[in-house]
Design an enzyme around this catalytic site. Structure first.
Site, PDB file in Angstrom:
ATOM      1  N   ASP A 186       0.812  -1.219   0.000  1.00  0.00           N
ATOM      2  CA  ASP A 186       0.000   0.000   0.000  1.00  0.00           C
ATOM      3  C   ASP A 186       0.844   1.268   0.000  1.00  0.00           C
ATOM      4  O   ASP A 186       0.642   2.158  -0.831  1.00  0.00           O
ATOM      5  CB  ASP A 186      -0.933  -0.014   1.216  1.00  0.00           C
ATOM      6  CG  ASP A 186      -1.773   1.238   1.319  1.00  0.00           C
ATOM      7  OD1 ASP A 186      -2.935   1.201   0.892  1.00  0.00           O
ATOM      8  OD2 ASP A 186      -1.273   2.272   1.813  1.00  0.00           O
ATOM      9  N   THR A 243      -5.106   2.417  -0.434  1.00  0.00           N
ATOM     10  CA  THR A 243      -4.925   1.614  -1.646  1.00  0.00           C
ATOM     11  C   THR A 243      -5.438   0.196  -1.435  1.00  0.00           C
ATOM     12  O   THR A 243      -6.151  -0.361  -2.282  1.00  0.00           O
ATOM     13  CB  THR A 243      -3.445   1.575  -2.050  1.00  0.00           C
ATOM     14  OG1 THR A 243      -2.987   2.911  -2.260  1.00  0.00           O
ATOM     15  CG2 THR A 243      -3.252   0.777  -3.321  1.00  0.00           C
ATOM     16  N   ASP A 244      -5.085  -0.400  -0.310  1.00  0.00           N
ATOM     17  CA  ASP A 244      -5.597  -1.733   0.001  1.00  0.00           C
ATOM     18  C   ASP A 244      -7.119  -1.737   0.119  1.00  0.00           C
ATOM     19  O   ASP A 244      -7.796  -2.642  -0.385  1.00  0.00           O
ATOM     20  CB  ASP A 244      -4.996  -2.235   1.316  1.00  0.00           C
ATOM     21  CG  ASP A 244      -3.590  -2.788   1.147  1.00  0.00           C
ATOM     22  OD1 ASP A 244      -3.210  -3.122   0.016  1.00  0.00           O
ATOM     23  OD2 ASP A 244      -2.872  -2.879   2.156  1.00  0.00           O
ATOM     24  N   ILE A 245      -7.656  -0.734   0.790  1.00  0.00           N
ATOM     25  CA  ILE A 245      -9.103  -0.681   1.007  1.00  0.00           C
ATOM     26  C   ILE A 245      -9.849  -0.544  -0.316  1.00  0.00           C
ATOM     27  O   ILE A 245     -10.817  -1.279  -0.592  1.00  0.00           O
ATOM     28  CB  ILE A 245      -9.474   0.489   1.941  1.00  0.00           C
ATOM     29  CG1 ILE A 245      -8.890   0.279   3.344  1.00  0.00           C
ATOM     30  CG2 ILE A 245     -10.986   0.663   2.009  1.00  0.00           C
ATOM     31  CD1 ILE A 245      -9.429  -0.908   4.078  1.00  0.00           C
ATOM     32  N   GLY A 289      -9.720  -3.730  -2.259  1.00  0.00           N
ATOM     33  CA  GLY A 289     -10.680  -4.693  -1.736  1.00  0.00           C
ATOM     34  C   GLY A 289     -12.102  -4.387  -2.180  1.00  0.00           C
ATOM     35  O   GLY A 289     -12.887  -5.300  -2.473  1.00  0.00           O
TER      36      GLY A 289
END
Length: 400
Positions: free
Chosen positions: A151, A183-185, A188
């Site tokens: 991220d 970025t990860d969120i 997802g």
């Protein structure tokens, strides 16, 4: 009597080989929507985030458990099974489970599962119904495909940090990452949507497919208007601190006793804002009549507003602006967020029974359904909590 409707993804089973955040965030969304998510974890170690503490969930005596808060944030409503993918027995067991699943989610490096025969190409012939979602840093193709992606580095590479932070020349200037792993969120979230769309398509074709979801792709996509600012003008967006690139005034102001946000979205609101702060002269000035003019003359207008805003108290300004229909609000710490009457009314802080601690807090899903609400069925599972249960239920066997 009207029959009760089931959760949207009831009957869908997910085999979750992912860990850390982007993949687990995706599968938590699916679990919240009713899917049966089977979280496959390394024996004795489990998901990396189990060790990402402190803080840890505390037991009834106030002592730390083994459950890190980070892990708890993204694994609700799942079941955990311990499987050693590196062993031939473990890989075979995953294939057996895949036969009974609709979706497989993984976030190994490109080609990382091929050695176990668990990559998409190895599995699609045997499981043509399987929707196989791969979440990687850079995607399945391109010169960076085989590189790991995280991220923080993607926030830098993907441009977000170039437009986040105070403007050059001001105190504290410099690139800044977001306060959570956005970025990860967002990856997802995109993965969740892609999976739901693939389920809908499979209803027609009867076939699964490979979903190639990359952190970099999702990150660049979420830059939204900043991308188009550049693409239409050729001018590279710069950091603007707490100001907006395309709307003025739309930023943080310091008051005599704290900070607040003023979010003027149109010219009518600007006139109301000026009236509320007793600067009607600014609303009638030709230099500030339209948003276009206010952007052009930003450097002249904002200091005038800053002086006025600094002369009053935050909550008094908020009351005046709200009375005038001007969007505004305080900057709150997270403890203040959970004490806010709107957050309390929406029941965003929830508690779930936990097998070790007695109970665990969780943040409510923001997906609100009128007739098939999100159910908080299971606390984030302890490592391997459901190993025997899953093997007996799906395969009629006990743990190896």
């Amino acid at each position: 009597m009207t029959q009760a409707r089931q959760a949207p993804l009831t009957g869908i089973r997910v085999l979750d080989l992912s860990r850390v955040l982007a993949g687990p965030w995706c599968t938590q969304n699916l679990a919240d929507l009713g899917a049966d998510v089977i979280k496959v974890e390394r024996p004795k170690l489990g998901d990396d985030t189990r060790a990402w503490g402190p803080p840890y969930l505390k037991d009834a005596d106030g002592h730390d458990t083994s459950e890190a808060a980070y892990y708890l944030s993204t694994n609700r409503n799942k079941r955990s099974i311990e499987i050693d993918l590196a062993s031939s027995e473990g890989a075979d067991l995953v294939r057996e489970l895949a036969k009974h699943c609709d979706i497989l989610v993984e976030n190994f490096k490109v080609g990382g599962l091929k050695q176990y025969g668990l990559d998409y190409e190895s599995m699609k012939a045997e499981f043509p119904h399987l929707i196989y979602c791969s979440i990687t840093g850079f995607g399945q193709t391109g010169p960076f495909a085989e590189r790991p992606g995280y991220d923080f580095m993607i926030q830098g590479m993907g441009g977000l940090m170039s437009i986040t932070g105070e403007r050059d020349g001001l105190p504290g200037a410099g690139p800044q990452k977001a306060g959570v792993a956005v970025t990860d969120i967002i990856t997802g979230m995109y993965a969740s949507l892609a999976i739901v769309a693939a389920i809908r398509e499979r209803d027609r074709s009867g076939l699964g497919q490979h979903l190639d979801i990359a952190l970099l792709d999702c990150h660049v996509a979420m830059l939204a208007n900043q991308n188009l600012n550049y693409m239409t003008s050729g001018v590279t967006p710069q950091r603007a601190g707490n100001a907006h690139q395309n709307v003025v005034p739309y930023q943080v102001f310091k008051t005599s006793d704290g900070f607040m946000i003023v979010a003027v979205g149109n010219d009518s609101q600007f006139r109301s804002y000026c009236q509320a702060i007793e600067r009607a002269d600014l609303a009638s000035d030709p230099k500030y009549l339209t948003n276009r003019q206010r952007i052009i003359n930003r450097d002249e207008l904002i200091p005038l507003l800053e002086v006025t805003m600094a002369s009053g108290k935050r909550d008094e300004w908020i009351a005046k602006l709200e009375a005038g229909g001007v969007p505004c609000g305080p900057i709150q710490s997270i403890d203040q967020v959970f004490d806010h009457p709107q957050v309390v009314a929406r029941q965003i802080w929830k508690s779930m029974p936990h097998p070790i601690a007695g109970s665990t807090p969780t943040t409510a899903s923001p997906m609100i359904f009128s007739d098939t609400p999100v159910e908080y069925r299971r606390a984030p599972p302890t490592l391997g909590q459901h190993t025997d249960e899953i093997l007996q239920e799906l395969l009629g066997k006990r743990a190896i």
